[in-house]
Design a protein around this motif. Structure first.
Motif, PDB file in Angstrom:
ATOM      1  N   LEU A  65       0.809  -1.214   0.000  1.00 25.00           N
ATOM      2  CA  LEU A  65       0.000   0.000   0.000  1.00 25.00           C
ATOM      3  C   LEU A  65       0.846   1.271   0.000  1.00 25.00           C
ATOM      4  CD1 LEU A  65      -3.204  -0.235   2.204  1.00 25.00           C
ATOM      5  CD2 LEU A  65      -2.955   0.293  -0.201  1.00 25.00           C
ATOM      6  N   SER A  66       2.053   1.197   0.553  1.00 25.96           N
ATOM      7  CA  SER A  66       2.847   2.426   0.625  1.00 25.96           C
ATOM      8  C   SER A  66       3.202   2.926  -0.763  1.00 25.96           C
ATOM      9  CB  SER A  66       4.096   2.188   1.454  1.00 25.96           C
ATOM     10  OG  SER A  66       4.925   1.253   0.820  1.00 25.96           O
ATOM     11  N   PHE A  67       3.426   1.991  -1.707  1.00 27.62           N
ATOM     12  CA  PHE A  67       3.774   2.422  -3.064  1.00 27.62           C
ATOM     13  C   PHE A  67       2.586   3.076  -3.744  1.00 27.62           C
ATOM     14  CE2 PHE A  67       7.748   1.085  -2.472  1.00 27.62           C
ATOM     15  CZ  PHE A  67       8.021  -0.265  -2.528  1.00 27.62           C
ATOM     16  N   VAL A  68       1.385   2.487  -3.517  1.00 34.31           N
ATOM     17  CA  VAL A  68       0.197   3.098  -4.119  1.00 34.31           C
ATOM     18  C   VAL A  68      -0.018   4.495  -3.564  1.00 34.31           C
ATOM     19  CG1 VAL A  68      -2.254   2.814  -4.500  1.00 34.31           C
ATOM     20  CG2 VAL A  68      -0.806   0.823  -4.372  1.00 34.31           C
ATOM     21  N   LYS A  69       0.273   4.662  -2.254  1.00 37.59           N
ATOM     22  CA  LYS A  69       0.105   5.991  -1.663  1.00 37.59           C
ATOM     23  C   LYS A  69       1.085   6.978  -2.263  1.00 37.59           C
ATOM     24  CE  LYS A  69      -2.132   5.015   2.647  1.00 37.59           C
ATOM     25  NZ  LYS A  69      -2.112   5.047   4.093  1.00 37.59           N
ATOM     26  N   ILE A  70       2.308   6.520  -2.545  1.00 36.20           N
ATOM     27  CA  ILE A  70       3.273   7.430  -3.161  1.00 36.20           C
ATOM     28  C   ILE A  70       2.786   7.851  -4.538  1.00 36.20           C
ATOM     29  CG2 ILE A  70       5.603   7.564  -4.100  1.00 36.20           C
ATOM     30  CD1 ILE A  70       6.604   5.984  -1.813  1.00 36.20           C
ATOM     31  N   ILE A  71       2.227   6.888  -5.270  1.00 41.00           N
ATOM     32  CA  ILE A  71       1.725   7.228  -6.601  1.00 41.00           C
ATOM     33  C   ILE A  71       0.588   8.239  -6.499  1.00 41.00           C
ATOM     34  CG2 ILE A  71       0.523   6.305  -8.601  1.00 41.00           C
ATOM     35  CD1 ILE A  71       2.123   3.837  -8.372  1.00 41.00           C
ATOM     36  N   ILE A 111       9.971  12.517  -3.845  1.00 44.14           N
ATOM     37  CA  ILE A 111       9.073  11.564  -3.207  1.00 44.14           C
ATOM     38  C   ILE A 111       9.264  10.169  -3.770  1.00 44.14           C
ATOM     39  CG2 ILE A 111       6.653  10.909  -3.120  1.00 44.14           C
ATOM     40  CD1 ILE A 111       5.852  13.525  -2.434  1.00 44.14           C
ATOM     41  N   SER A 112       9.661  10.085  -5.049  1.00 44.19           N
ATOM     42  CA  SER A 112       9.729   8.757  -5.647  1.00 44.19           C
ATOM     43  C   SER A 112      11.057   8.068  -5.421  1.00 44.19           C
ATOM     44  CB  SER A 112       9.430   8.842  -7.142  1.00 44.19           C
ATOM     45  OG  SER A 112      10.280   9.767  -7.732  1.00 44.19           O
ATOM     46  N   THR A 113      12.003   8.694  -4.695  1.00 41.56           N
ATOM     47  CA  THR A 113      13.275   8.005  -4.431  1.00 41.56           C
ATOM     48  C   THR A 113      13.121   6.718  -3.616  1.00 41.56           C
ATOM     49  OG1 THR A 113      13.599   9.705  -2.748  1.00 41.56           O
ATOM     50  CG2 THR A 113      14.972   9.817  -4.696  1.00 41.56           C
ATOM     51  N   PRO A 114      12.174   6.618  -2.644  1.00 40.45           N
ATOM     52  CA  PRO A 114      12.045   5.328  -1.957  1.00 40.45           C
ATOM     53  C   PRO A 114      11.713   4.183  -2.905  1.00 40.45           C
ATOM     54  CG  PRO A 114      10.813   6.977  -0.775  1.00 40.45           C
ATOM     55  CD  PRO A 114      11.297   7.627  -2.018  1.00 40.45           C
TER      56      PRO A 114
ATOM     57  N   LEU B  54      -9.912  23.495  -0.026  1.00 43.16           N
ATOM     58  CA  LEU B  54      -9.530  22.595  -1.112  1.00 43.16           C
ATOM     59  C   LEU B  54      -8.348  21.732  -0.717  1.00 43.16           C
ATOM     60  CD1 LEU B  54      -9.700  21.823  -4.176  1.00 43.16           C
ATOM     61  CD2 LEU B  54      -7.862  23.434  -4.499  1.00 43.16           C
ATOM     62  N   PHE B  55      -7.339  22.340  -0.095  1.00 45.20           N
ATOM     63  CA  PHE B  55      -6.158  21.563   0.255  1.00 45.20           C
ATOM     64  C   PHE B  55      -6.476  20.523   1.321  1.00 45.20           C
ATOM     65  CE2 PHE B  55      -4.021  23.507  -2.779  1.00 45.20           C
ATOM     66  CZ  PHE B  55      -3.273  24.645  -2.529  1.00 45.20           C
ATOM     67  N   GLU B  56      -7.353  20.884   2.282  1.00 37.95           N
ATOM     68  CA  GLU B  56      -7.771  19.893   3.272  1.00 37.95           C
ATOM     69  C   GLU B  56      -8.459  18.715   2.607  1.00 37.95           C
ATOM     70  OE1 GLU B  56      -6.005  21.393   6.330  1.00 37.95           O
ATOM     71  OE2 GLU B  56      -7.345  19.663   6.564  1.00 37.95           O
ATOM     72  N   THR B  57      -9.350  19.023   1.641  1.00 31.66           N
ATOM     73  CA  THR B  57     -10.075  17.960   0.956  1.00 31.66           C
ATOM     74  C   THR B  57      -9.123  17.049   0.203  1.00 31.66           C
ATOM     75  OG1 THR B  57     -11.754  19.636   0.600  1.00 31.66           O
ATOM     76  CG2 THR B  57     -12.072  17.534  -0.496  1.00 31.66           C
ATOM     77  N   ILE B  58      -8.160  17.662  -0.509  1.00 31.36           N
ATOM     78  CA  ILE B  58      -7.206  16.855  -1.269  1.00 31.36           C
ATOM     79  C   ILE B  58      -6.395  15.982  -0.329  1.00 31.36           C
ATOM     80  CG2 ILE B  58      -5.148  16.953  -2.697  1.00 31.36           C
ATOM     81  CD1 ILE B  58      -6.263  19.128  -4.228  1.00 31.36           C
ATOM     82  N   LYS B  59      -5.971  16.554   0.802  1.00 35.91           N
ATOM     83  CA  LYS B  59      -5.214  15.745   1.766  1.00 35.91           C
ATOM     84  C   LYS B  59      -6.033  14.559   2.238  1.00 35.91           C
ATOM     85  CE  LYS B  59      -2.185  18.802   4.261  1.00 35.91           C
ATOM     86  NZ  LYS B  59      -1.898  19.379   5.565  1.00 35.91           N
ATOM     87  N   SER B  60      -7.320  14.799   2.541  1.00 34.21           N
ATOM     88  CA  SER B  60      -8.122  13.697   3.087  1.00 34.21           C
ATOM     89  C   SER B  60      -8.425  12.670   2.022  1.00 34.21           C
ATOM     90  CB  SER B  60      -9.409  14.237   3.691  1.00 34.21           C
ATOM     91  OG  SER B  60     -10.268  14.675   2.681  1.00 34.21           O
ATOM     92  N   ILE B  61      -8.571  13.112   0.760  1.00 35.31           N
ATOM     93  CA  ILE B  61      -8.863  12.155  -0.300  1.00 35.31           C
ATOM     94  C   ILE B  61      -7.668  11.245  -0.523  1.00 35.31           C
ATOM     95  CG2 ILE B  61      -9.218  11.902  -2.771  1.00 35.31           C
ATOM     96  CD1 ILE B  61     -11.001  14.216  -2.736  1.00 35.31           C
ATOM     97  N   PHE B  62      -6.480  11.851  -0.605  1.00 35.96           N
ATOM     98  CA  PHE B  62      -5.314  11.061  -0.948  1.00 35.96           C
ATOM     99  C   PHE B  62      -4.645  10.457   0.272  1.00 35.96           C
ATOM    100  CE2 PHE B  62      -5.029  11.499  -5.425  1.00 35.96           C
ATOM    101  CZ  PHE B  62      -5.678  12.668  -5.722  1.00 35.96           C
ATOM    102  N   ASN B  63      -5.257  10.621   1.453  1.00 30.27           N
ATOM    103  CA  ASN B  63      -4.794   9.926   2.663  1.00 30.27           C
ATOM    104  C   ASN B  63      -3.350  10.209   2.980  1.00 30.27           C
ATOM    105  OD1 ASN B  63      -7.196   8.801   3.107  1.00 30.27           O
ATOM    106  ND2 ASN B  63      -6.727   6.860   2.131  1.00 30.27           N
ATOM    107  N   PHE B  64      -3.023  11.484   3.152  1.00 32.86           N
ATOM    108  CA  PHE B  64      -1.636  11.787   3.528  1.00 32.86           C
ATOM    109  C   PHE B  64      -1.435  11.438   4.991  1.00 32.86           C
ATOM    110  CE2 PHE B  64      -1.066  12.964  -0.430  1.00 32.86           C
ATOM    111  CZ  PHE B  64      -0.629  14.229  -0.768  1.00 32.86           C
TER     112      PHE B  64
END
Lengths: 126, 64
Positions: A65-71, A111-114, B54-64
């Motif tokens: 999952l970590s790779f998908v998150k990076i993408i 970000i993509s170096t890992p 907008l930035f909060e929404t993007i963060k929550s969507i992409f699960n940072f």
């Protein structure tokens, strides 16, 4: 049906921005920023579902999952970078726009170096 | 809320343009400038709130 709403909002906002451009160019820029934000927020609901599906599929395939998150991070960075640089270009500041694009590219590589490191590890294990 | 934002910004912009022209023609250039600046700051504040949303929404969507 929603695409009609979005196109309608965009066209009306373009007309309003053109009206303001001859008088107050700054307000026209802010208007175009606000329109872009409204449309993006509107579409973010759909995006949420798509991302959830992607994550679900990748967990079913037992992908790390970590790779998908990076993408996904890279995708979002490129979207925001494009948004910002286009606004700068609309305002006539194409040099600032190109610096924004450069920053986006650098951050994406950072970000993509890992991924590259882990790929090299896998290859060296053979 | 969202579509109203666009119309509010456009309306404020038109009002500021008209005020600017009136104040300039009656000879008060500094007040014209200050009115423009004030309107700009108001509009900027409104947009900055939306940008943070907008930035909060993007963060929550992409699960940072």
């Amino acid at each position: 049906m929603d695409i009609y709403k979005i196109v309608g909002i965009a066209v009306i906002a373009t007309i309003l921005a053109t009206l303001l451009k001859s008088q107050k160019k700054e307000i026209a820029i802010i208007l175009s920023i606000a329109t872009g934000l409204v449309i993006l927020l509107y579409v973010s609901l759909y995006l949420n579902n798509v991302i959830d599906t992607v994550l679900e599929i990748s967990s079913r395939v037992n992908l790390d999952l970590s790779f998908v998150k990076i993408i996904l991070k890279i995708i979002s960075i490129s979207y925001i970078c494009e948004f910002g640089s286009q606004i700068c270009k609309d305002a006539g500041e194409s040099s600032i726009a190109s610096k924004v694009e450069l920053a986006g590219k650098v951050i994406i590589i950072y970000i993509s170096t890992p991924i590259i490191t882990s790929l090299l590890n896998i290859l060296s294990d053979f | 809320m969202e579509v109203d934002l666009i119309f509010k910004i456009a309306a404020i912009g038109i009002v500021i343009a008209v005020l600017h022209i009136i104040l300039e023609n009656s000879g008060r250039k500094e007040q014209a400038m200050m009115t423009t600046l004030a309107g700009l700051i108001v509009v900027l504040l409104m947009v900055v709130q939306q940008i943070s949303l907008l930035f909060e929404t993007i963060k929550s969507i992409f699960n940072f």
